[in-house]
Design an enzyme around this catalytic site. Structure first.
Site, PDB file in Angstrom:
ATOM      1  N   ASP A 176       0.856  -1.161   0.000  1.00 18.46           N
ATOM      2  CA  ASP A 176       0.000   0.000   0.000  1.00 18.46           C
ATOM      3  C   ASP A 176       0.912   1.237   0.000  1.00 18.46           C
ATOM      4  O   ASP A 176       2.105   1.123   0.315  1.00 18.46           O
ATOM      5  CB  ASP A 176      -0.854  -0.091   1.269  1.00 18.46           C
ATOM      6  CG  ASP A 176      -1.504   1.202   1.630  1.00 18.46           C
ATOM      7  OD1 ASP A 176      -2.231   1.735   0.776  1.00 18.46           O
ATOM      8  OD2 ASP A 176      -1.264   1.708   2.743  1.00 18.46           O
ATOM      9  N   ASP A 224       0.040   5.212   1.122  1.00 17.42           N
ATOM     10  CA  ASP A 224      -0.096   6.101   2.291  1.00 17.42           C
ATOM     11  C   ASP A 224      -0.100   5.310   3.591  1.00 17.42           C
ATOM     12  O   ASP A 224      -0.819   4.329   3.722  1.00 17.42           O
ATOM     13  CB  ASP A 224      -1.405   6.895   2.213  1.00 17.42           C
ATOM     14  CG  ASP A 224      -1.415   7.890   1.072  1.00 17.42           C
ATOM     15  OD1 ASP A 224      -1.175   7.471  -0.072  1.00 17.42           O
ATOM     16  OD2 ASP A 224      -1.672   9.080   1.332  1.00 17.42           O
TER      17      ASP A 224
END
Ligand code: IMP
Ligand code: MG
Length: 438
Positions: free
Chosen positions: A150, A152
Site C-alpha cells: 500500500d 499512504d
C-alpha cells in the site's frame, strides 16, 4: 436491522479484528494468573520467574492457536464442515500458509518483553506483530515471489510522497535484487505517470540509478493505482520512469465485463450518497469525481474532518450502494471474495473507505489490484503467482471502511501501523531470507 444491532455494528464491529481480539482474550487469562503486579514493591516476588512462567503460558497458547489454524486450513477447501476456529471466530479465514505462531511469539517477546509486563496485558498491537512475524516466517524459505505494498501510511506518511531518503527505498531495492516482484497497490488514482512519479520519485529514481539491478530486475516493479484501475510498468527511458499499460493488456476477464455505463451509474449513486452526508453532517468537504472513483476531501487541507463523520460517511455510502442493484461489496463476513456470478449479475465491485482525512469510493478493490499483479508477473496465462507466494503489506485491515482488507482474500498479508513498522518488517524479512537462502 434492529436499533441494538445498528449500535453494535456501527460502533464496534467494524473497528475490531475479531481474530486478534479473540487471541488477546486467550492471553488475558495467563496475564491475570501469572503476572505479579506486587513485584514492583520489592516484596520478594521472583520477577524473572514470573516472567518465565508467563512466557511459557503465552507460548503454549500461541502453539494451540497455531494447531487450530492447521486444522482450519485442512477444512477450508470443503466448507461443509466448519472448523473449530470458524465456530469460535466466524469472521476468520482464509489462510494461505500455516502460521508458526509459537516461534513468532518467542521472537516478538525477545523484542517487546511482553512476558515481563505486570500491568499491561498482551495488547492488540502485540498480537498483530506476532501475526506479522509468523507470516514473514511462513513466506521465507523460497516461497515469497511477489510483495505488494500500500502507499499512504505504509511506505510514507499519509498524504506525503516517497522521498529519496526514505529508508524503505533500500529495502525495496534489496527485494528486487533478490528477484522478488514488487507491486505498489495504492488507492491513489491518477491517469498519468507524472502524478505517480510525484508520489514515488524517491524509489523510481533509485531504481533508475541503481547499478546493482540488471535491466530485467528493474522491470520487477509495477504501480497499480486507484486500487485496481491504472497499471504502470517501469520504463527506464520515460521521463517519469513509468509507462502506462493499456487496460486490454491486464484486465482479468471478470474486470473486462464491468460495463462503463454501470460503472458511471454506480459512481452517480455514490456521489449522491456522499453529497447527502456532506449536507446532513454539514461537513467542511467537497466532492471529487474521477472516472473510476468519487470521494470527499476537506475544503481546506488545514481542516481535518472528524473521524466519526468520515466513518459515518463510509457506512452510509456502503449501505446505499449495497442496497442499489448496481454494486456489491466483494467480501462476505469471512473476508472471502464472492466473485461467482459477478459477470452474469453485471454488478460492479466497489470499495468505500476512510482514508484518514477523506472518504473515497473506488471501482473494484485491492483484491483485484493484487490479482492483476499476480497475473502480470506470473509465468504466462493461467500461471499467476499464487496467494501463498504473495505478501501484501498495508495499514488498513479493519473489515469495513478499510481498503487493504480486501487483499486478504488473494494472498498473505502483514498489517503495519506506520512506515517505520514497514521498514522493521522488511528488515525481519531480509534477515530470515539471508539465513534461509544463503
Ligand atoms: P493508499 O493508502 O495508498 O491506498 O492511498 C489512499 C489515499 O489516496 C486516500 O486516502 C486518498 O487521500 C488518496 N487518493 C487519491 N486519489 C484517490 C482515488 O481516486 N481513490 C482513492 N483514494 C485516492
Ligand atoms: Mg494506506
Amino acid at each position: 436491522m434492529t436499533t441494538r444491532y445498528r449500535v453494535e455494528y456501527a460502533l464496534k464491529t467494524h473497528r475490531r479484528d475479531q481474530f486478534i481480539e479473540w487471541v488477546k482474550g486467550l492471553l488475558a487469562v495467563p496475564f491475570v494468573l501469572y503476572s505479579e503486579p506486587t513485584g514492583v514493591f520489592g516484596d520478594g516476588t521472583d520477577v524473572d520467574q514470573s516472567a518465565a512462567e508467563a512466557h511459557r503460558r503465552y507460548a503454549e497458547i500461541f502453539r494451540d492457536v497455531e494447531l487450530m489454524i492447521d486444522d482450519h486450513m485442512s477444512r477450508q477447501i470443503d466448507a461443509s464442515f466448519p472448523s473449530k476456529l470458524r465456530m469460535l471466530v466466524p469472521t476468520a479465514g482464509p489462510f494461505f500458509t500455516r502460521l508458526p505462531l509459537e516461534a513468532a511469539f518467542k521472537y516478538q517477546d525477545r523484542k517487546r518483553y511482553i512476558s515481563s509486563r505486570r500491568y499491561v496485558a498482551p495488547s492488540f498491537n502485540d498480537v498483530r506483530l506476532v501475526l506479522n512475524s509468523a507470516q514473514i516466517m511462513a513466506v521465507t524459505g523460497g516461497a515469497l515471489q511477489l510483495a505488494t505494498f500500500d502507499g499512504d501510511v505504509t511506505l510514507y506518511d499519509d498524504g506525503e510522497s516517497l522521498e529519496p531518503d526514505n529508508p524503505v527505498v533500500t529495502r525495496l531495492l534489496d527485494l528486487m535484487k533478490k528477484n522478488i516482484k514488487i507491486g505498489i497497490v495504492t488507492a491513489a488514482g491518477y491517469t498519468t505517470a507524472d502524478r505517480y512519479y510525484g508520489r514515488l520519485h524517491g524509489l523510481l529514481d533509485a531504481i533508475a540509478e541503481s547499478t546493482e539491478l540488471d535491466p530485467v530486475q528493474k522491470q520487477n516493479i509495477v504501480i497499480m493505482g486507484g486500487e485496481d484501475n491504472y497499471l504502470f510498468e517501469y520504463s527506464q527511458s520515460s521521463p517519469h520512469r513509468l509507462a502506462p499499460v493499456p487496460r486490454e493488456q491486464w484486465l482479468t476477464p471478470e474486470m473486462a465485463a464491468w460495463g462503463e455505463a454501470d460503472i458511471a451509474a454506480l459512481l452517480d449513486v455514490a456521489e449522491g450518497a456522499l453529497r447527502d452526508c456532506v449536507r446532513t453532517m454539514n461537513l467542511p468537504a467537497t466532492i471529487v469525481r474521477k472516472d473510476r472513483a468519487v470521494g470527499i476531501i476537506a475544503v481546506d487541507p488545514s481542516i481535518r474532518i472528524a473521524r466519526e463523520s468520515l466513518e459515518e460517511t463510509v457506512l452510509v455510502v456502503q449501505r446505499i450502494l449495497e442496497a442499489s442493484t448496481l454494486g456489491f461489496p466483494m467480501t462476505n463476513s469471512a473476508g472471502m471474495n464472492n466473485r461467482k456470478g459477478s459477470v452474469s449479475r453485471a454488478r460492479i465491485p466497489f470499495c468505500a473507505f476512510n482514508g484518514g482525512r477523506d472518504v473515497f469510493v473506488d471501482i473494484g478493490d485491492k483484491s483485484w489490484g493484487v490479482t492483476v499483479c499476480q497475473q502480470w508477473f506470473g509465468a504466462g496465462p493461467g500461471r499467476s503467482i499464487k496467494g501463498e507466494n504473495t505478501l501484501h503489506v498495508g495499514d488498513q485491515f479493519l473489515s469495513a471502511g478499510a481498503n487493504d482488507f480486501k487483499a486478504r482474500s488473494v494472498g498473505t498479508t502483514a498489517w503495519i501501523a506506520s512506515p517505520a513498522e514497514t521498514v522493521e518488517l522488511l528488515d525481519e524479512l531480509a534477515e530470515l531470507m539471508n539465513k534461509k537462502l544463503p
